[in-house]
Design a protein around this motif. Structure first.
Motif, PDB file in Angstrom:
ATOM      1  N   SER A 138      12.745 -14.727  15.048  1.00  0.00           N
ATOM      2  CA  SER A 138      10.967 -14.241  15.489  1.00  0.00           C
ATOM      3  C   SER A 138      11.204 -12.530  15.560  1.00  0.00           C
ATOM      4  O   SER A 138      10.528 -11.950  14.341  1.00  0.00           O
ATOM      5  CB  SER A 138       9.997 -14.364  16.952  1.00  0.00           C
ATOM      6  OG  SER A 138       8.875 -13.513  17.251  1.00  0.00           O
ATOM      7  N   GLN A 139      12.411 -11.611  15.683  1.00  0.00           N
ATOM      8  CA  GLN A 139      12.376 -10.444  15.799  1.00  0.00           C
ATOM      9  C   GLN A 139      13.011  -9.762  14.467  1.00  0.00           C
ATOM     10  O   GLN A 139      12.316  -9.127  13.719  1.00  0.00           O
ATOM     11  CB  GLN A 139      13.654  -9.858  16.518  1.00  0.00           C
ATOM     12  CG  GLN A 139      13.328  -8.717  16.962  1.00  0.00           C
ATOM     13  CD  GLN A 139      14.171  -8.778  18.118  1.00  0.00           C
ATOM     14  OE1 GLN A 139      15.418  -9.006  18.400  1.00  0.00           O
ATOM     15  NE2 GLN A 139      14.020  -7.104  18.711  1.00  0.00           N
ATOM     16  N   PHE A 140      13.765 -10.924  13.873  1.00  0.00           N
ATOM     17  CA  PHE A 140      13.602 -10.310  12.429  1.00  0.00           C
ATOM     18  C   PHE A 140      12.705 -11.153  11.312  1.00  0.00           C
ATOM     19  O   PHE A 140      12.141  -9.980  10.042  1.00  0.00           O
ATOM     20  CB  PHE A 140      14.939 -11.821  12.053  1.00  0.00           C
ATOM     21  CG  PHE A 140      15.364 -11.394  10.488  1.00  0.00           C
ATOM     22  CD1 PHE A 140      15.787 -10.890   9.511  1.00  0.00           C
ATOM     23  CD2 PHE A 140      15.005 -12.472   9.595  1.00  0.00           C
ATOM     24  CE1 PHE A 140      15.885  -9.947   8.209  1.00  0.00           C
ATOM     25  CE2 PHE A 140      15.602 -12.666   8.302  1.00  0.00           C
ATOM     26  CZ  PHE A 140      15.673 -11.768   7.877  1.00  0.00           C
ATOM     27  N   CYS A 141      11.651 -12.108  12.081  1.00  0.00           N
ATOM     28  CA  CYS A 141      10.658 -12.418  10.985  1.00  0.00           C
ATOM     29  C   CYS A 141       9.355 -10.730  11.588  1.00  0.00           C
ATOM     30  O   CYS A 141       9.015 -10.248   9.921  1.00  0.00           O
ATOM     31  CB  CYS A 141      10.048 -13.458  11.091  1.00  0.00           C
ATOM     32  SG  CYS A 141      10.608 -14.959  10.711  1.00  0.00           S
ATOM     33  N   ALA A 175       4.560 -13.227  14.511  1.00  0.00           N
ATOM     34  CA  ALA A 175       5.344 -12.914  12.696  1.00  0.00           C
ATOM     35  C   ALA A 175       4.208 -14.226  11.789  1.00  0.00           C
ATOM     36  O   ALA A 175       3.767 -14.904  12.132  1.00  0.00           O
ATOM     37  CB  ALA A 175       6.849 -13.524  12.734  1.00  0.00           C
ATOM     38  N   GLU A 176       3.606 -13.721  10.291  1.00  0.00           N
ATOM     39  CA  GLU A 176       2.946 -14.040   9.992  1.00  0.00           C
ATOM     40  C   GLU A 176       3.683 -15.875   9.267  1.00  0.00           C
ATOM     41  O   GLU A 176       4.835 -15.220   9.138  1.00  0.00           O
ATOM     42  CB  GLU A 176       3.141 -13.155   8.511  1.00  0.00           C
ATOM     43  CG  GLU A 176       1.878 -13.453   7.635  1.00  0.00           C
ATOM     44  CD  GLU A 176       0.346 -12.961   8.512  1.00  0.00           C
ATOM     45  OE1 GLU A 176       0.145 -13.956   8.635  1.00  0.00           O
ATOM     46  OE2 GLU A 176      -0.020 -11.755   8.492  1.00  0.00           O
ATOM     47  N   ALA A 220      22.453  -6.983   5.794  1.00  0.00           N
ATOM     48  CA  ALA A 220      23.600  -7.195   6.679  1.00  0.00           C
ATOM     49  C   ALA A 220      22.630  -7.673   7.625  1.00  0.00           C
ATOM     50  O   ALA A 220      22.970  -8.909   8.477  1.00  0.00           O
ATOM     51  CB  ALA A 220      23.573  -5.947   7.099  1.00  0.00           C
ATOM     52  N   ALA A 221      20.690  -7.519   7.859  1.00  0.00           N
ATOM     53  CA  ALA A 221      20.112  -7.633   8.930  1.00  0.00           C
ATOM     54  C   ALA A 221      19.798  -9.263   8.932  1.00  0.00           C
ATOM     55  O   ALA A 221      20.038  -9.885  10.043  1.00  0.00           O
ATOM     56  CB  ALA A 221      18.906  -7.279   8.846  1.00  0.00           C
ATOM     57  N   ALA A 222      19.874  -9.635   7.553  1.00  0.00           N
ATOM     58  CA  ALA A 222      19.397 -11.123   7.469  1.00  0.00           C
ATOM     59  C   ALA A 222      20.203 -12.058   7.360  1.00  0.00           C
ATOM     60  O   ALA A 222      20.637 -12.986   8.314  1.00  0.00           O
ATOM     61  CB  ALA A 222      19.015 -11.160   5.610  1.00  0.00           C
ATOM     62  N   LEU A 223      21.574 -10.958   7.427  1.00  0.00           N
ATOM     63  CA  LEU A 223      22.995 -12.137   7.698  1.00  0.00           C
ATOM     64  C   LEU A 223      23.222 -12.586   8.913  1.00  0.00           C
ATOM     65  O   LEU A 223      23.974 -13.335   9.349  1.00  0.00           O
ATOM     66  CB  LEU A 223      24.037 -12.165   6.615  1.00  0.00           C
ATOM     67  CG  LEU A 223      24.176 -11.661   5.463  1.00  0.00           C
ATOM     68  CD1 LEU A 223      25.576 -10.676   4.894  1.00  0.00           C
ATOM     69  CD2 LEU A 223      24.578 -12.887   5.394  1.00  0.00           C
ATOM     70  N   ALA A 224      23.307 -11.337   9.432  1.00  0.00           N
ATOM     71  CA  ALA A 224      23.121 -11.582  11.429  1.00  0.00           C
ATOM     72  C   ALA A 224      21.819 -12.712  11.856  1.00  0.00           C
ATOM     73  O   ALA A 224      21.818 -12.242  13.205  1.00  0.00           O
ATOM     74  CB  ALA A 224      23.133  -9.805  11.652  1.00  0.00           C
ATOM     75  N   ALA A 225      20.679 -11.946  11.138  1.00  0.00           N
ATOM     76  CA  ALA A 225      19.565 -13.167  12.183  1.00  0.00           C
ATOM     77  C   ALA A 225      20.160 -14.586  11.527  1.00  0.00           C
ATOM     78  O   ALA A 225      20.608 -15.698  11.475  1.00  0.00           O
ATOM     79  CB  ALA A 225      18.173 -12.554  11.381  1.00  0.00           C
ATOM     80  N   PRO A 226      19.724 -14.506  13.710  1.00  0.00           N
ATOM     81  CA  PRO A 226      20.440 -16.635  13.827  1.00  0.00           C
ATOM     82  C   PRO A 226      19.209 -17.371  12.593  1.00  0.00           C
ATOM     83  O   PRO A 226      18.689 -17.049  12.301  1.00  0.00           O
ATOM     84  CB  PRO A 226      20.100 -16.548  15.030  1.00  0.00           C
ATOM     85  CG  PRO A 226      19.136 -15.526  15.324  1.00  0.00           C
ATOM     86  CD  PRO A 226      19.660 -14.241  14.111  1.00  0.00           C
ATOM     87  N   ASP A 227      19.934 -18.630  12.889  1.00  0.00           N
ATOM     88  CA  ASP A 227      19.242 -19.503  12.430  1.00  0.00           C
ATOM     89  C   ASP A 227      17.688 -19.751  13.525  1.00  0.00           C
ATOM     90  O   ASP A 227      17.683 -19.507  14.725  1.00  0.00           O
ATOM     91  CB  ASP A 227      19.028 -20.976  12.553  1.00  0.00           C
ATOM     92  CG  ASP A 227      20.735 -21.059  11.156  1.00  0.00           C
ATOM     93  OD1 ASP A 227      20.458 -20.166  10.534  1.00  0.00           O
ATOM     94  OD2 ASP A 227      21.074 -21.534  10.895  1.00  0.00           O
ATOM     95  N   ILE A 228      16.555 -20.996  13.348  1.00  0.00           N
ATOM     96  CA  ILE A 228      15.261 -21.016  14.120  1.00  0.00           C
ATOM     97  C   ILE A 228      16.239 -21.994  14.841  1.00  0.00           C
ATOM     98  O   ILE A 228      15.335 -21.394  16.822  1.00  0.00           O
ATOM     99  CB  ILE A 228      14.408 -21.034  13.025  1.00  0.00           C
ATOM    100  CG1 ILE A 228      13.017 -21.656  13.636  1.00  0.00           C
ATOM    101  CG2 ILE A 228      14.565 -22.921  12.389  1.00  0.00           C
ATOM    102  CD1 ILE A 228      12.211 -20.395  15.001  1.00  0.00           C
ATOM    103  N   VAL A 242      13.031 -19.378   6.624  1.00  0.00           N
ATOM    104  CA  VAL A 242      13.873 -19.987   7.448  1.00  0.00           C
ATOM    105  C   VAL A 242      13.953 -20.881   5.652  1.00  0.00           C
ATOM    106  O   VAL A 242      15.357 -21.265   6.242  1.00  0.00           O
ATOM    107  CB  VAL A 242      12.713 -21.451   7.705  1.00  0.00           C
ATOM    108  CG1 VAL A 242      13.102 -23.070   8.090  1.00  0.00           C
ATOM    109  CG2 VAL A 242      11.601 -21.392   9.288  1.00  0.00           C
ATOM    110  N   ALA A 243      13.341 -20.651   5.139  1.00  0.00           N
ATOM    111  CA  ALA A 243      14.226 -20.917   3.837  1.00  0.00           C
ATOM    112  C   ALA A 243      15.035 -20.289   3.312  1.00  0.00           C
ATOM    113  O   ALA A 243      15.620 -21.016   2.855  1.00  0.00           O
ATOM    114  CB  ALA A 243      12.481 -21.030   2.676  1.00  0.00           C
ATOM    115  N   TYR A 244      15.020 -18.934   3.220  1.00  0.00           N
ATOM    116  CA  TYR A 244      15.941 -17.776   3.450  1.00  0.00           C
ATOM    117  C   TYR A 244      17.175 -18.503   3.683  1.00  0.00           C
ATOM    118  O   TYR A 244      18.555 -18.694   3.601  1.00  0.00           O
ATOM    119  CB  TYR A 244      15.876 -16.713   3.667  1.00  0.00           C
ATOM    120  CG  TYR A 244      16.587 -15.504   3.643  1.00  0.00           C
ATOM    121  CD1 TYR A 244      17.297 -14.871   2.216  1.00  0.00           C
ATOM    122  CD2 TYR A 244      17.541 -15.432   4.808  1.00  0.00           C
ATOM    123  CE1 TYR A 244      18.058 -13.893   2.397  1.00  0.00           C
ATOM    124  CE2 TYR A 244      19.104 -14.613   4.287  1.00  0.00           C
ATOM    125  CZ  TYR A 244      19.717 -13.956   3.027  1.00  0.00           C
ATOM    126  OH  TYR A 244      19.982 -12.892   3.079  1.00  0.00           O
TER     127      TYR A 244
END
Lengths: 241, 231
Positions: free
Chosen positions: B130-133, B81-82, B114-122, B90-92
């Motif tokens: 990383s998949q979310f990124c 990921a970039e 929903a995808a952002a809410l479902a993404a776990p913390d780092i 991370v900020a989000y």
């Protein structure tokens, strides 16, 4: 994943892209480490209300002050005009805090272009909510972008980009960007002041409580011809002390 | 991952080069990344926390601490990921963790993807994070188009489609978009739908499977997981 979901993710992608966008405003905001340790939480909405009230008071006094002070003539045609007006006490008007306010309008540029024009107004407020100065400037977004493409936070960059704040140590800034077809935007100082008065009235009508910046944009639009669009942003700055 | 041109010997290093160096433990490279992106992180959080500049500053600092920890623990892979997308995510998530416990928690959960809410913390699941990124990176490429001279595949969206999706994502109404682009509002809607379909198809090809409904809203257990001190 429906369209709405995708739209929200695209917004995030745009925000991620904006993260790497260069900005000269970053260094102007006071880092936490540089702040006084017991700095109270600033209710900027109230400060902004006081500042806008002072601005309205300045304008009112200027309009009713025919014999003293001779403000320069408004610009005619594409040019740059600078007007520095005398300090005006606000105690006689209903400003919430009796603070001497100075209204300075400078850097007014009118560029005649065939497409959409944009003017950015920055109102800088000092301690005590006094109106320190205002700046009007024309602005051209990058090719292909219009006001609708702009994030409110980008207005901070515009406000500071070319000349920085027009006063040392401003506490707060309200930035209002107006865009519309040629001929619909304010072209003279008095027209510009009328827009600011509209914004001030909107704020006073609400009792000066915390406002969403879009309220100021709506207030400005209500005083301008159809077709004009507005975007507002306000920010507590960190240059002081 | 958006393509970035590599720098010439005399030019300053690109973010990608800095990210690669920082992930190998180069502290100066990390400092450079911080220098370049701190303003953007601050702007992002300030735009999300309009009336709370002090809180935005605090969350920005928390973000950088989390980013630093991620680099130190090798939880960030620059090949995946970039770095700007990674730091944005991370900020989000830092903001989201705060917002979930605030007075507007319900509204926030309704407004966010929903995808952002479902993404776990780092820290919880680096691979999923990383998949979310990667998903955000793919969308970034869709929205900006491949850089000139990158030699990659042609952009999947036309300039007009990008303008439409950008305007819509930033809250512009169909009517306003129609006025700006000189087309009928109904045409805007049709073109928008077609553009979304293209993006969706593109994401599917990349393996993000957007045709699958993502976990719609966080369950109470998710919220509990985010409670401070309940790792």
């Amino acid at each position: 994943m429906d369209d709405r979901e995708l739209q929200r993710l695209i917004r995030m992608a745009i925000e991620a892209d904006d993260l790497a966008a260069p900005s000269d405003v970053a260094g102007r905001i006071r880092p936490a480490a540089a702040r006084p340790p017991a700095s109270p939480v600033i209710r900027w909405g109230r400060w902004l209300a006081a500042g806008l009230t002072a601005a309205a008071a300045c304008l009112a006094v200027l309009l009713w002050w025919p014999t003293t002070g001779t403000p320069p003539a408004p610009p005619a045609g594409p040019n740059i005009a600078t007007a520095i007006l005398p300090a005006v006490p606000t105690t006689e008007l209903h400003a919430p805090k009796p603070a001497p306010a100075q209204l300075v309008i400078k850097d007014v540029r009118y560029v005649t272009t065939p497409g959409e024009q944009c003017i950015v107004l920055s109102i800088f407020l000092g301690s005590g909510g006094s109106c320190r100065c205002m700046q009007w400037r024309s602005h051209q977004w990058e090719p292909g972008r219009t006001l609708a493409d702009i994030c409110p936070s980008e207005l901070l960059d515009v406000a500071f980009k070319s000349s920085g704040a027009c006063t040392p140590n401003p506490e707060h800034v309200l930035i209002l960007a107006l865009a519309g077809p040629p001929g619909t935007l304010p072209r003279t100082r008095s027209e510009a002041e009328a827009v600011v008065a509209c914004v001030s009235r909107a704020n006073l009508g609400d009792g000066g409580s915390d406002q969403d910046p879009s309220v100021y944009a709506s207030a400005a639009i209500s005083c301008l011809p159809t077709g004009v669009r507005a975007l507002a942003e306000s920010q507590t700055l960190a240059l002081a002390r | 991952m958006p393509q970035q041109p590599t720098s010439s010997p005399n030019a300053s290093p690109t973010l990608r080069e800095l990210a690669a160096a920082a992930s190998r433990g180069d502290a100066r490279a990390f400092e450079q990344i911080h220098l370049r992106l701190a303003g953007g992180v601050r702007r992002l959080l300030q735009s999300r926390l309009h009336r709370q500049p002090e809180l935005a500053e605090e969350l920005a600092q928390r973000t950088w601490v989390a980013v630093f920890e991620a680099f130190r623990a090798a939880r960030y892979n620059p090949a995946k990921a970039e770095v700007s997308t990674f730091i944005y995510a991370v900020a989000y998530k830092t903001w989201l963790r705060h917002a979930r416990h605030g007075p507007r928690a319900k509204a926030v959960l309704n407004e966010e993807a929903a995808a952002a809410l479902a993404a776990p913390d780092i820290g919880a699941d680096p691979a999923a994070f990383s998949q979310f990124c990667e998903l955000l990176d793919a969308l970034r490429i869709c929205m900006t188009g491949p850089p000139a001279g990158a030699g990659g595949p042609a952009s999947i969206l036309t300039d007009d489609e990008r303008r439409l999706l950008r305007g819509a994502a930033l809250g512009e109404s169909d009517r306003a978009l129609a006025q700006r682009l000189g087309i009928a509002p109904s045409t805007v809607n049709v073109r928008k739908k077609a553009a979304y379909a293209k993006v969706r198809e593109h994401l599917t090809r990349l393996g993000h499977a957007p045709e699958q409904p993502l976990s719609p809203r966080p369950k109470p257990s998710d919220a509990a997981r985010d409670e401070p001190g309940t790792k």
